[in-house]
Design a protein around this motif. Sequence first.
Motif, PDB file in Angstrom:
ATOM      1  N   ARG A   1     -13.104  55.724 -26.796  1.00 41.06           N
ATOM      2  CA  ARG A   1     -14.641  55.365 -26.248  1.00 41.06           C
ATOM      3  C   ARG A   1     -15.237  54.570 -27.502  1.00 41.06           C
ATOM      4  N   GLY A   2     -14.767  53.616 -28.166  1.00 41.90           N
ATOM      5  CA  GLY A   2     -15.473  52.748 -29.209  1.00 41.90           C
ATOM      6  C   GLY A   2     -15.017  53.239 -30.554  1.00 41.90           C
TER       7      GLY A   2
ATOM      8  N   LYS B   1     -20.523  63.229 -37.505  1.00 38.61           N
ATOM      9  CA  LYS B   1     -21.255  63.462 -36.306  1.00 38.61           C
ATOM     10  C   LYS B   1     -20.915  62.477 -35.223  1.00 38.61           C
ATOM     11  N   ILE B   2     -20.629  61.339 -35.502  1.00 34.26           N
ATOM     12  CA  ILE B   2     -20.236  60.477 -34.464  1.00 34.26           C
ATOM     13  C   ILE B   2     -18.934  60.888 -33.693  1.00 34.26           C
TER      14      ILE B   2
ATOM     15  N   THR C   1     -19.539  63.783 -31.410  1.00 34.43           N
ATOM     16  CA  THR C   1     -20.383  63.629 -30.166  1.00 34.43           C
ATOM     17  C   THR C   1     -20.416  62.348 -29.480  1.00 34.43           C
ATOM     18  N   THR C   2     -19.949  61.326 -30.268  1.00 28.16           N
ATOM     19  CA  THR C   2     -20.372  59.869 -29.744  1.00 28.16           C
ATOM     20  C   THR C   2     -19.050  59.086 -29.300  1.00 28.16           C
ATOM     21  N   VAL C   3     -18.346  59.009 -30.126  1.00 27.37           N
ATOM     22  CA  VAL C   3     -16.932  58.418 -29.584  1.00 27.37           C
ATOM     23  C   VAL C   3     -16.029  59.229 -28.923  1.00 27.37           C
TER      24      VAL C   3
END
Lengths: 231, 358
Positions: A144-145, A53-54, A57-59
């Motif tokens: 991005r991370g 999921k990360i 959507t997140t990195v």
Amino acid sequence: MSKLQKYLDFLIEKYEVETKGILSDDGKKVSVDGKEYPLLPWRNERRFIELKKICETTVGEISHFKIMSVNSKSISLSDVIKKEIDLVEYIGASKITKVFEAKNGETCSIICETEKGWVATLELACSLPSKTKTVDKHEIITDRGTACDRGVDSQTPLYSTYVYGGEEKTFTDVDFELYGLTAEEISVVRQAFEITKNGKIGEENIQSDARLEKLLNCIEKSEKTCEDVRV
Amino acid sequence: MERIKIAMMSMTHGHTRKYYDVLKNNPKLEWIAVSTENEEVKKIFKNSVEGIPCYDSDEEMLDKHPEIEAVVIASANSRHYEQMKLLAERKIDILSMKIPTFDMEEYEKIEKLVKDNGIICQIELECHYNPVTVRFKELVKSGKMGKIYSFNARNTTLSPVWAFPWQGVPELSYGKRVKIKEGFGKFRGGALCDHPHIFDMIREVTESEFDYVFARVAPNIRHDIEEEDMLSVVGKMKNGVVFSLDPSWSNMEERLKVPGPGWEKYPKRMEVYMTANCEKGSVVTDLFGPNVYHNGAPNDRYTVQYTYFDEWVGLVDEFVENVRLRRTPKINLEWHKKTVEVMNAIYESISTGRPVKL
């Protein structure tokens, strides 16, 4: 009846699922309505669900997926390779296109390239005494991370419970309904239950399993030829 | 077993959204309706769940759906008594959020209402349905670790007051406006009111009741809220077990109106740790760890992404059994009363600067 089958039956009954799933003795397959499906249980392990999921959507765009996994000698190295290369493709959502392996006994180092161009490195071993808990780490470095299943400043797993004094023990309990099982056993039961409810997941597993066999052959070929093998 | 026809009320509590999946997926429940307290929570609910009728008042919902058998009360503490009275008079079973009331006279009235009307009233203390808690209890209560000498725990979180404003209003959270202590400038109703779990868990694990408590409030880390956000509690149980308990809002947050990604400034939103130091060793637990971690969107900050948050599955399973079998809940009003009493005693200790004997 096996311990895992009892837990599977409990879920089937609790959630009123009309079909019946039967786990194989080794816990690697589930049979539903007479059809056998391979299990890829790590896909149901919560840390990998969250990492996926990360990544979605997140990195950002993946650059490098780094995996370390040190296991007990009682586990086969090819089973570990199969699990970890599946996680590379499953979490990273990109197919492996090239593999290179260097192997020594029950340890190996693998570099993969994927169709999106990012790289995965796998440092794998089955070198620990029998029944030792697996030590592993999955780290996805993006533009991005970073996402990781181990906390910053740590190389080894944390546990939810530590018992100190006399014989030191650790536990990680992750599922109230399936309390008493290890995280690995829980993922076997959870995936068998998902397939029992939804045959589509089982069909996907058949395809994925065939692909993983192909990847394993390419990895073996790379080791034998000392070449970067195109999949 | 016939499905229980269940509803929810108010939808202003921070735990409201935890019920969405379990009310939809538990095959022993039929989710009939909800009543929402204001337009804001109504909008949030409608954006989150489809197909469940939503009413503007509790009475309207109950009148339109006389088939409702049980209700989850998801409101401010100050509304619990009136809502419990409404439900008890209609013989509807109740699953209530963590604190029925801090007013012990009102608490007794609720007990009487529940008893006189023969209804089930279960208090939501979800930590009991966490698998790490089960392991902790199994290790400590089995006697394998020998006699327990001390119990230390923290239940610290970010502050929910920006997303759930009633928690920042002393009258709505604590029930009335009471200065926390002379010269401090804050009122009761903050972090302590949000975190009863560790005060409940110690009673079960030590199989004893509180003897005395001594507490101090620390300077607020959120200067602009009206209530306490940092405090610390020590004391002794009647069987001699000493304890240190921390229920603070010590994990700083972004001031979001709707919880979502990026809510946390400190990497972890919520932490519950419990340690038992015993004759033969110690048991150290983290109820919400290990997890996975990232420093991605939306704020590019190091963040804990939880891998476990399923307490409501076991909690609701138990409620279903209690309702169908007319069984007294594990966390019932009588048991929970002593937890609420000690929370009041903690406020008294902070106010007087002295230990309070229970």
